[in-house]
Design a protein around this motif. Structure first.
Motif, PDB file in Angstrom:
ATOM      1  N   ALA A  44       0.834  -1.198   0.000  1.00 29.44           N
ATOM      2  CA  ALA A  44       0.000   0.000   0.000  1.00 29.44           C
ATOM      3  C   ALA A  44       0.875   1.257   0.000  1.00 29.44           C
ATOM      4  N   GLU A  45       1.911   1.280   0.821  1.00 33.52           N
ATOM      5  CA  GLU A  45       2.806   2.444   0.850  1.00 33.52           C
ATOM      6  C   GLU A  45       3.564   2.582  -0.460  1.00 33.52           C
ATOM      7  N   PHE A  46       3.988   1.459  -1.034  1.00 33.55           N
ATOM      8  CA  PHE A  46       4.664   1.491  -2.322  1.00 33.55           C
ATOM      9  C   PHE A  46       3.746   2.114  -3.377  1.00 33.55           C
ATOM     10  N   GLY A  47       2.478   1.735  -3.371  1.00 33.49           N
ATOM     11  CA  GLY A  47       1.499   2.296  -4.310  1.00 33.49           C
ATOM     12  C   GLY A  47       1.287   3.784  -4.087  1.00 33.49           C
ATOM     13  N   ARG A  49       2.107   9.352  -5.873  1.00 31.99           N
ATOM     14  CA  ARG A  49       2.614  10.711  -5.632  1.00 31.99           C
ATOM     15  C   ARG A  49       3.594  11.130  -6.726  1.00 31.99           C
ATOM     16  N   GLU A  50       4.510  10.224  -7.056  1.00 34.38           N
ATOM     17  CA  GLU A  50       5.508  10.549  -8.075  1.00 34.38           C
ATOM     18  C   GLU A  50       4.863  10.728  -9.450  1.00 34.38           C
ATOM     19  N   LEU A  51       3.883   9.904  -9.771  1.00 32.83           N
ATOM     20  CA  LEU A  51       3.182  10.036 -11.043  1.00 32.83           C
ATOM     21  C   LEU A  51       2.433  11.365 -11.105  1.00 32.83           C
ATOM     22  N   THR A  52       1.802  11.742 -10.005  1.00 36.13           N
ATOM     23  CA  THR A  52       1.085  13.016  -9.955  1.00 36.13           C
ATOM     24  C   THR A  52       2.035  14.186 -10.193  1.00 36.13           C
ATOM     25  N   VAL A  53       3.229  14.130  -9.571  1.00 36.76           N
ATOM     26  CA  VAL A  53       4.226  15.187  -9.783  1.00 36.76           C
ATOM     27  C   VAL A  53       4.590  15.270 -11.261  1.00 36.76           C
ATOM     28  N   LEU A  54       4.815  14.124 -11.899  1.00 42.99           N
ATOM     29  CA  LEU A  54       5.154  14.120 -13.330  1.00 42.99           C
ATOM     30  C   LEU A  54       4.020  14.673 -14.180  1.00 42.99           C
ATOM     31  N   ARG A  73      13.847   6.711  -3.428  1.00 45.47           N
ATOM     32  CA  ARG A  73      14.227   5.523  -2.664  1.00 45.47           C
ATOM     33  C   ARG A  73      12.973   4.885  -2.060  1.00 45.47           C
ATOM     34  N   VAL A  74      12.878   3.593  -2.230  1.00 46.44           N
ATOM     35  CA  VAL A  74      11.766   2.854  -1.635  1.00 46.44           C
ATOM     36  C   VAL A  74      12.343   1.876  -0.617  1.00 46.44           C
TER      37      VAL A  74
END
Length: 87
Positions: free
Chosen positions: A46-49, A54-59, A69-70
Motif C-alpha cells: 500500500a505504501e509502495f502504491g 505521488r511521483e506520477l502526480t508530480v510528473l 528511494r523505496v
C-alpha cells in the motif's frame, strides 16, 4: 508465479527445496497454502502504491522526473528454500 514454479518443477521431476529453491516476489496467503510453504519477499504494498501515485502526480503536473528511494523488501524464509549445493 512462484506457485506455478513449484508445480512446474514437480512436473519436471525436481523437488523443492532439495533440487531448486523458490522465492515468491511478494508474500501472500497463497505462499502458505502450497507445500512446501514458499519463502517470499515482504513489502508494504500500500505504501509502495502511494509513493508511486505521488511521483506520477508530480510528473503529470509537469514536475521533474527523479529517483525515489523505496524501502527494501524483507525476506521471509520458509520451507521453499534450501541450502545451495555444488552441481
Amino acid at each position: 508465479m512462484a506457485v506455478a514454479g513449484v508445480a512446474t518443477a514437480a512436473e519436471l521431476g525436481f523437488s523443492v527445496p532439495e533440487d531448486v529453491s523458490v522465492v515468491a516476489w511478494e508474500d501472500s496467503a497463497l505462499c502458505r497454502l502450497v507445500k512446501p510453504w514458499l519463502s517470499a519477499l515482504s513489502r508494504d504494498s500500500a505504501e509502495f502504491g502511494r509513493m508511486a501515485a505521488r511521483e506520477l502526480t508530480v510528473l503529470l503536473d509537469g514536475g521533474p522526473d527523479r529517483t525515489v528511494r523505496v524501502p527494501v523488501p524483507r525476506l521471509i524464509g520458509r520451507d521453499g528454500t534450501g541450502p545451495a549445493r555444488e552441481s
